[in-house]
Every structure is written in structure tokens, then in C-alpha cells.
Design an enzyme around this catalytic site. Structure first.
Site, PDB file in Angstrom:
ATOM      1  N   HIS A  88      41.952  43.262  43.243  1.00 21.27           N
ATOM      2  CA  HIS A  88      43.211  43.948  43.498  1.00 21.27           C
ATOM      3  C   HIS A  88      42.998  45.428  43.181  1.00 21.27           C
ATOM      4  O   HIS A  88      42.067  45.794  42.455  1.00 21.27           O
ATOM      5  CB  HIS A  88      44.319  43.395  42.599  1.00 21.27           C
ATOM      6  CG  HIS A  88      44.780  42.018  42.954  1.00 21.27           C
ATOM      7  ND1 HIS A  88      45.338  41.709  44.177  1.00 21.27           N
ATOM      8  CD2 HIS A  88      44.779  40.848  42.230  1.00 21.27           C
ATOM      9  CE1 HIS A  88      45.664  40.422  44.207  1.00 21.27           C
ATOM     10  NE2 HIS A  88      45.325  39.883  43.045  1.00 21.27           N
ATOM     11  N   CYS A 119      43.498  46.723  47.643  1.00 21.40           N
ATOM     12  CA  CYS A 119      44.640  47.513  48.079  1.00 21.40           C
ATOM     13  C   CYS A 119      44.558  48.907  47.468  1.00 21.40           C
ATOM     14  O   CYS A 119      43.986  49.114  46.399  1.00 21.40           O
ATOM     15  CB  CYS A 119      45.946  46.848  47.654  1.00 21.40           C
ATOM     16  SG  CYS A 119      46.320  45.324  48.548  1.00 21.40           S
TER      17      CYS A 119
END
Length: 301
Positions: free
Chosen positions: A142, A184
Site C-alpha cells: 500500500h 497507490c
């Protein structure tokens, strides 16, 4: 005496030197007239020799291609608020095979804390890379803009890559340092725009000259700053699927920027989200390449 005038470029006023033009050479200003160089005389560049032709390709004729570290973070502690990254093991396996086929010595580390990621890359930077042509690191996790998650929290990406600067990792000086980052970089979603297109489917350092400490890095991000990066739980992330596909097809015959341009094309044209949630449906993605490479890179000797 020097006089200045200003010209406007892209909305900025830029000073220009007039009168006797000046040549900046070895940190001192020499008037052109004093140089008394003929038009066809060769000019000695910093660290070079007269009539020397620069080499525009990285030397790959080393004993090893180099080390490749894959950090695959799938599970995260509750304090982070991050969910399980299903599909990332598929990415890690595909990347392991691709980079091993390119000749890299590949090592995979799973579910690393921020401190563990720091230690792994610091230790790698302190290894002797004299007999290696380059170095690669792949981060699967992430992320936020400029940051990446360990399983216990978030850390700036620069804190991980800084160990490989030219003033810190001397045995990789003037050698390519490659970072591929699947994460991301924000929460924005790319709606895309309809176009008339086809169908959519899912070297040795020379002591006489200086090298910028930030030179010879390449960062290949799965998405542009501020945007979401898509991952399929069954097939893996769009970026890694495209990267591995292009590397399998052209890893040993195309230059790295050609490879990554084709990756950009494949992600942009062959992938589109499908979701029952209209807010997440029919979204697009474009990878982002930031290059400080100073030469062309081919994964072949």
C-alpha cells in the site's frame, strides 16, 4: 562589465548574459576571446579527453547483472488501517521469474516492517557491487504520495532509496539503480476519456570529474502522483502484469525506457476497472516513470 536583459519563457523572466559571451569551464569564467580556440578545435570536457566520444550505454559486461530485492507486503497490522493485498503473491512470483530470467540474483522478502525495509536496503547498499552491472528493487505494498507502507506503518520512499546515492554506495557509482513501485500514490480515480481507439481488454568512476549523487536512478511507479493503483485479486496488479509481459517479450532486446513506454501503453489501453460500485467502475490508470539515468540501459551484455 556584464550587462543583462530578460526574456520570457513559459511565463518566467530569465536573465541572459550579453556583451562578451562567457564560457563556464572548471568553475571559472573565461571569456571566449581569451580562449583563442579555432572553430574546429576540440574542447576538453570535465573528466574527458580531447576528441573523446561519450559512451551512451551502460556497461553490462560484469560478472553479474546485479541483485534484485523484492519486498512483498501483503498483510498489515490493524493499527495501519490497511487491508490484505490479495493478488500481490501473484505479482511477486511473476517478478521473481522475470528478473531471474534477465540474470538478476533475486531475493523476496514478505510482510516487512518499516524498520525491516530500511535494514534490508541499507545492508544491500553496503554490499560490494563491484562485479555487478546494476541494482534493482521492487516494492509491492500500500502507499501514499511519496510514501510506502510496511506492515506496521508508513515510511518515505526516499528514506529507502537514499542509501544508494553516489556518495553512499560507491560500488554502484555510475551504475543504474532501478526501483519499481507498485502502490497507490493517493485516492484520486482516473475516469479516462473516450478516444478513437481499439477495444479495451482487462561504469568505472573517473576521479577527475564529479557525478551528481542523485544520478543513475530510475523510478517506475505504477501510477501518477495522487492516484489510486489497481490490483486484481486473482491476476495481480495491472502494472506488474504489464511489466512482466513486456519484459518476457522484449526484456533483452529493448532499452529500458522503450520497455517502460510499452508498459505505459499496455496499462493505459488494455485495462479498465469493472465494479458493481459505480464510483469504482470503468476507471483507468497510467504508470509514471521518473528517470535520472545518464545512459541507455539494455539487459544484455
Amino acid at each position: 562589465m556584464l550587462s543583462f536583459y530578460y526574456y520570457r519563457e513559459e511565463g518566467n523572466s530569465v536573465p541572459m548574459v550579453t556583451g562578451r559571451s562567457l564560457l563556464l569551464l572548471q568553475n571559472r569564467l573565461l571569456p571566449d576571446g581569451d580562449a583563442r580556440k579555432k572553430k574546429n578545435d576540440s574542447i576538453r570536457s570535465a573528466g574527458g579527453t580531447e576528441n573523446e566520444v561519450p559512451t551512451y550505454k551502460y556497461n553490462m559486461n560484469f560478472e553479474k547483472v546485479g541483485k534484485c530485492i523484492i519486498i512483498n507486503n501483503k498483510n498489515f497490522e490493524p493499527v495501519t488501517g490497511m487491508g490484505v493485498r490479495n493478488g500481490t503473491d501473484r505479482d511477486a512470483d511473476a517478478l521473481f521469474r522475470c528478473f531471474r530470467n534477465l540474470g538478476f540474483d533475486v531475493v523476496v522478502y514478505n510482510d516487512c516492517t518499516c524498520a525491516k525495509m530500511q535494514d534490508l536496503l541499507k545492508q544491500a547498499s553496503e554490499e560490494d557491487h563491484t562485479n555487478s552491472a546494476c541494482f534493482a528493487c521492487i516494492l509491492l505494498s500500500h502507499g501514499e504520495e511519496n510514501c510506502i507502507y510496511g506492515k506496521d506503518g508508513v515510511t518515505p520512499i526516499k528514506d529507502l532509496t537514499i542509501h544508494f546515492r553516489g556518495d553512499r554506495c560507491k560500488t554502484l557509482l555510475e551504475k543504474p539503480k532501478l526501483f519499481f513501485i507498485q502502490a497507490c500514490r493517493g485516492t484520486e480515480l482516473d475516469d479516462g476519456i473516450q478516444a478513437d481507439s481499439g477495444p479495451i481488454n482487462d561504469t568505472d568512476a573517473n576521479p577527475r570529474y564529479k557525478v551528481p549523487v542523485e544520478a543513475d536512478f530510475l523510478f517506475a511507479y505504477s501510477t501518477v502522483p495522487g492516484y489510486y493503483s489497481w490490483r486484481n485479486p486473482g491476476r495481480g496488479s495491472w502494472f506488474v502484469q504489464a511489466l512482466c509481459s513486456i519484459l518476457e517479450e522484449h526484456g533483452k532486446d529493448l532499452e529500458i525506457m522503450q520497455i517502460l513506454t510499452r508498459v505505459n501503453y499496455r496499462v493505459a489501453r488494455h485495462f479498465e476497472s469493472q465494479s458493481d460500485d459505480p464510483r469504482l467502475n470503468e476507471k483507468k490508470q497510467i504508470p509514471c516513470v521518473v528517470s535520472m539515468l545518464t545512459k541507455e540501459l539494455h539487459f544484455r551484455k
